[in-house]
Design an enzyme around this catalytic site. Structure first.
Site, short mmCIF file in Angstrom:
data_model
loop_
_atom_site.label_atom_id
_atom_site.label_comp_id
_atom_site.label_asym_id
_atom_site.label_seq_id
_atom_site.Cartn_x
_atom_site.Cartn_y
_atom_site.Cartn_z
N SER A 198 -49.38 20.80 25.03
CA SER A 198 -48.77 21.20 23.76
C SER A 198 -47.99 22.49 23.92
CB SER A 198 -49.86 21.43 22.72
OG SER A 198 -50.50 20.21 22.44
N LYS A 244 -31.61 14.04 21.12
CA LYS A 244 -30.16 13.93 21.32
C LYS A 244 -29.90 13.66 22.78
CE LYS A 244 -27.62 16.83 22.89
NZ LYS A 244 -26.85 17.99 23.38
N ASN A 247 -2.44 -11.53 -14.23
CA ASN A 247 -1.98 -11.63 -12.85
C ASN A 247 -2.79 -10.65 -12.00
OD1 ASN A 247 -0.50 -11.64 -10.42
ND2 ASN A 247 1.02 -10.19 -11.22
N GLY A 283 -3.45 -3.37 -1.23
CA GLY A 283 -4.36 -2.69 -0.30
C GLY A 283 -5.60 -2.10 -0.93
N ALA A 339 0.84 -1.21 0.00
CA ALA A 339 0.00 0.00 0.00
C ALA A 339 0.87 1.25 0.00
CB ALA A 339 -0.91 0.00 1.22
N ALA A 340 1.95 1.21 -0.76
CA ALA A 340 2.86 2.36 -0.76
C ALA A 340 2.62 3.29 -1.94
CB ALA A 340 4.31 1.87 -0.78
N GLU A 373 4.63 -7.93 -18.13
CA GLU A 373 3.89 -6.69 -17.89
C GLU A 373 3.46 -6.07 -19.22
OE1 GLU A 373 2.98 -5.56 -14.77
OE2 GLU A 373 3.69 -7.59 -14.38
N ARG A 421 -4.55 9.08 -9.52
CA ARG A 421 -5.79 9.25 -10.30
C ARG A 421 -7.02 9.50 -9.43
NH1 ARG A 421 -5.62 4.25 -14.17
NH2 ARG A 421 -3.99 3.56 -12.74
N ASN A 455 -8.82 2.72 -9.12
CA ASN A 455 -7.77 3.72 -9.34
C ASN A 455 -8.30 5.14 -9.35
OD1 ASN A 455 -5.49 1.94 -9.64
ND2 ASN A 455 -6.49 1.25 -11.52
#
Ligand code: UD1
Ligand code: CA
Length: 498
Positions: free
Chosen positions: A409, A355, A174, A106, A11-12, A159, A17, A232
Site C-alpha cells: 500500500s 491513462k 412542405n 442540412g 446548408a448555406a 409560403e 437564432r 432553429n
C-alpha cells in the site's frame, strides 16, 4: 433506386437564432452534428452524386462535410437568395445530372435513409416531375402549405408570407424535401422568379411551373413528421436531441438490451450494444462505444469511444478511449482516460485514475491509485494508494510491473522503472530503482519515535494538549502500579475502561 440519383443538401443559411459562433448545422446531438445525421441518411440510399450547398461560415461547414463524405461536391452560395437559387448553384457545381434529384436540408437530424428511399421510390414509380415530402402538423406556422384542388391534386406550395388567410389554415406542409426529374429541374430552375414577399427564389415555385407545363406533381405524406423537423434554436435542438435519444434507446431495447431508465440513459447514434447488455440509470454511452454481451453499465457512468467486453461490470465510472476486458470490473468511482486497456477479469477499483495503461488479465488496481504510462502484467495486484509517478516535471516516463507481482500500500513508482515478475514491495515504498523478479523492495528506513515531540514542539495547540494529556494518563498509570504513589484525582479516570 433504378435511376441515377443525385442528392442536394442545402446548408448555406445562417441559423442566427442559435446565437452561436458555431454554424447551425454543426451543432451536435446524439454524437453527430445535425448535418452529420443528414449525411448518414443520404449515404444509406447510395446516391451517385451528393452536392452540398454551403455559404454562411463555409470555412467551418465545408471541411466538416468533406471529412464525413469526401466525394461530396461543395457548391458555394455567396448570398442566400433562396432555396431555388441554392439548388441552381448546386446543379451548376454538379456538372452532368440525370435521373432523379433529391433536395434535403442540412438541419433535419431525425431523417432516416429508409424514409428518403421510400420517398424517392414513390417519386420514380409515379413518374412525377416534382414530388413533395409533405406532412400533417398541428401548427403549420412558418411552413410552405400544400395547396390541393378539388380532385385532391397538388397545385402549388404557398409560403407563409405569401399565403392567404384561408391557405394558412392548411395543415399539410412542405417538409422542404423534394424530388425532381432531373430534366424537368434543369428546365425549371432558370424560370423561377423572386417576385414574392421575401424577394427570394423559391424552389417551391417549381410545383407551379410543372403544373403549368401539364406535368405530374404529387406529395408523399410522411407519418413520422418529426423526421423532417429542423432545429432553429437551442431549445429545439435539445428537444430533437431528446427525441433522437428516445428513438435510439427504444431501438436497442427492441434489440435485446435492458435499459432500466430510458429517461436518464443517453446513447449516441454510433454506439453498438450486444444482446443482454444492461444499462442502469444515469448512463451515457457516447461516440463509437461498443458493449459486449451481458455487460452491466451504470448507474451514473459515462463512456465515450470505449470498448467494453462481454460480462464486464462498470459502476459510476467515466471513461474515454478505454478498452475494458471481458468479465472485468470497473469502479465505483473510476476515471479511465485514453489508452487504458484493462485485461480479461481485471479490476480498476474505487478512486482509481488510469491513462495510457495496460493492465493485464486478472490484474487488479483496487483502491485509490493513479496509473499513468504503465504496463501491469497478468495477475498482479497493486496495493491501495499507489501512485505511478510518470512525470518528472519535464517528460513522461513508463513503468512496467511484471506478472503476479504484489505491491504494498501507499507506494510511489518513480518512472522509468521496471518491477519484475513475482516481485513485491513493502508498504510505503518509494520505488526509484528497478526491482528484480522475485525481490521485495523496501525503501523506508526503520521507524524512529521521537518521544514527547508534540508536547515540546506543539505546546499550546490541540495536538500538544492531547499529547500532554495522554502522557499524564500514562504517567498516572505508571504511578498507580507503584504502592503509595499517585494523585488521588486521577484514580477514577485511570481506572475507567475506554
Ligand atoms: C422552406 C420552404 C418551405 C418549407 C420549409 C421547411 C422554400 C421557398 N420554402 O422555407 O416551403 O415548408 O423550408 O422547413 O423553399 N438555404 C440555402 N440557401 C438559401 C436559402 C436557404 O442553403 O439561399 C437552406 C437553409 O440553410 C435551410 C433550407 O435551405 O437549410 C431552408 O431555408 P429556409 O430559409 O429556412 O426556408 P424556409 O423559409 O423555412
Ligand atoms: Ca426553415
Amino acid at each position: 433506386m433504378t435511376k441515377d440519383l443525385t442528392v442536394i443538401v442545402l446548408a448555406a443559411g445562417g441559423g442566427t437564432r442559435m446565437k452561436s459562433k458555431t454554424m447551425k448545422v454543426l451543432h451536435p446531438l446524439g454524437g453527430r452534428t445535425m448535418i452529420g445525421h443528414v449525411l448518414a441518411a443520404v449515404r444509406d440510399i447510395e446516391p451517385r452524386h451528393v452536392v452540398a450547398v454551403v455559404g454562411h461560415q463555409r470555412e467551418q461547414v465545408g471541411p466538416h462535410i468533406q471529412e464525413l463524405m469526401p466525394d461530396a461536391v461543395l457548391a458555394v452560395q455567396e448570398t442566400q437568395d433562396g432555396t431555388g437559387h441554392a439548388v441552381r448553384i448546386a446543379v451548376e457545381a454538379a456538372g452532368q445530372i440525370d435521373g432523379t434529384v433529391l433536395v434535403a436540408y442540412g438541419d433535419t437530424p431525425l431523417l432516416t435513409g429508409e424514409s428518403l428511399k421510400a420517398f424517392a421510390a414513390d417519386h420514380e414509380a409515379a413518374q412525377r416531375a416534382v414530388s413533395i415530402l409533405s406532412g400533417i402538423v398541428a401548427d403549420p406556422f412558418g411552413y410552405g402549405r400544400i395547396v390541393r384542388n378539388h380532385e385532391g391534386d397538388v397545385e402549388a406550395i404557398v409560403e407563409e408570407k405569401d399565403a392567404t388567410r384561408e391557405q394558412r389554415e392548411i395543415t399539410e406542409i412542405n417538409s422542404g424535401i423534394l424530388a425532381f426529374d432531373a430534366e424537368f429541374l434543369l428546365e425549371a430552375l432558370p424560370r423561377i422568379g423572386n417576385d414574392n414577399a421575401k424577394g427570394e427564389y423559391y424552389l417551391t415555385d417549381t410545383v407551379q411551373i410543372a403544373r403549368d407545363a401539364g406535368l405530374t406533381v404529387g406529395a408523399w405524406a410522411i407519418d413520422d413528421v418529426r423526421q423532417t423537423e429542423g432545429a432553429n434554436d437551442r431549445a429545439q435542438l435539445a428537444d430533437l436531441g431528446r427525441e433522437l435519444n428516445q428513438r435510439i434507446v427504444t431501438r436497442w431495447m427492441r434489440e435485446g438490451v435492458t435499459v432500466m431508465d430510458p429517461q436518464t440513459t443517453w446513447i449516441d447514434s454510433d454506439v453498438v450494444l450486444a444482446r443482454d447488455v444492461t444499462i442502469l440509470p444515469g448512463t451515457q454511452l457516447l461516440g463509437a462505444t461498443l458493449v459486449g454481451e451481458d455487460a452491466v453499465i451504470g448507474p451514473d457512468t459515462t463512456l465515450k469511444d470505449c470498448e467494453v467486453g462481454a460480462g464486464a461490470r462498470v459502476v459510476r465510472a467515466h471513461g474515454e478511449l478505454a478498452v475494458i476486458g471481458e468479465g472485468a470490473s470497473v469502479g465505483p468511482f473510476a476515471y479511465l482516460r485514453p489508452g487504458t486497456q484493462l485485461g480479461t477479469k481485471g479490476k480498476i477499483g474505487t478512486f482509481v485514475e488510469t491513462k495510457n495503461a495496460t493492465i493485464g488479465d486478472g490484474a487488479k488496481v483496487p483502491h485509490l491509485s493513479y496509473v499513468g504510462d504503465a504496463e501491469i502484467g497478468e495477475g498482479t495486484n497493486i496495493g491501495a494508494g499507489t501512485i505511478f509517478a510518470n512525470y518528472d516535471g519535464v517528460a513522461k516516463h513508463r513503468t512496467t510491473v511484471g506478472r503476479h507481482a504484489r505491491t504494498g500500500s501507499n507506494n510511489t513508482f518513480v518512472a522509468p522503472i521496471t518491477i519484475g515478475d513475482g516481485a513485491g514491495t513493502a508498504g510505503g515504498t518509494v520505488v526509484r530503482r528497478d526491482v528484480p523478479p522475485g525481490a521485495l523492495a523496501v525503501s523506508s528506513g526503520p521507524q524512529r519515535n521521537l518521544e514527547g515531540w508534540a508536547q515540546k514542539k506543539r505546546a499550546g495547540t490541540a495536538q500538544g494538549d492531547a499529547a500532554a494529556a495522554a502522557a499524564a494518563v500514562t504517567e498516572g498509570e505508571r504511578d498507580l502500579s507503584h504502592p503509595g504513589g499517585a494523585g488521588v484525582g486521577q484514580t477514577d479516570a485511570g481506572g475507567g475502561e475506554s
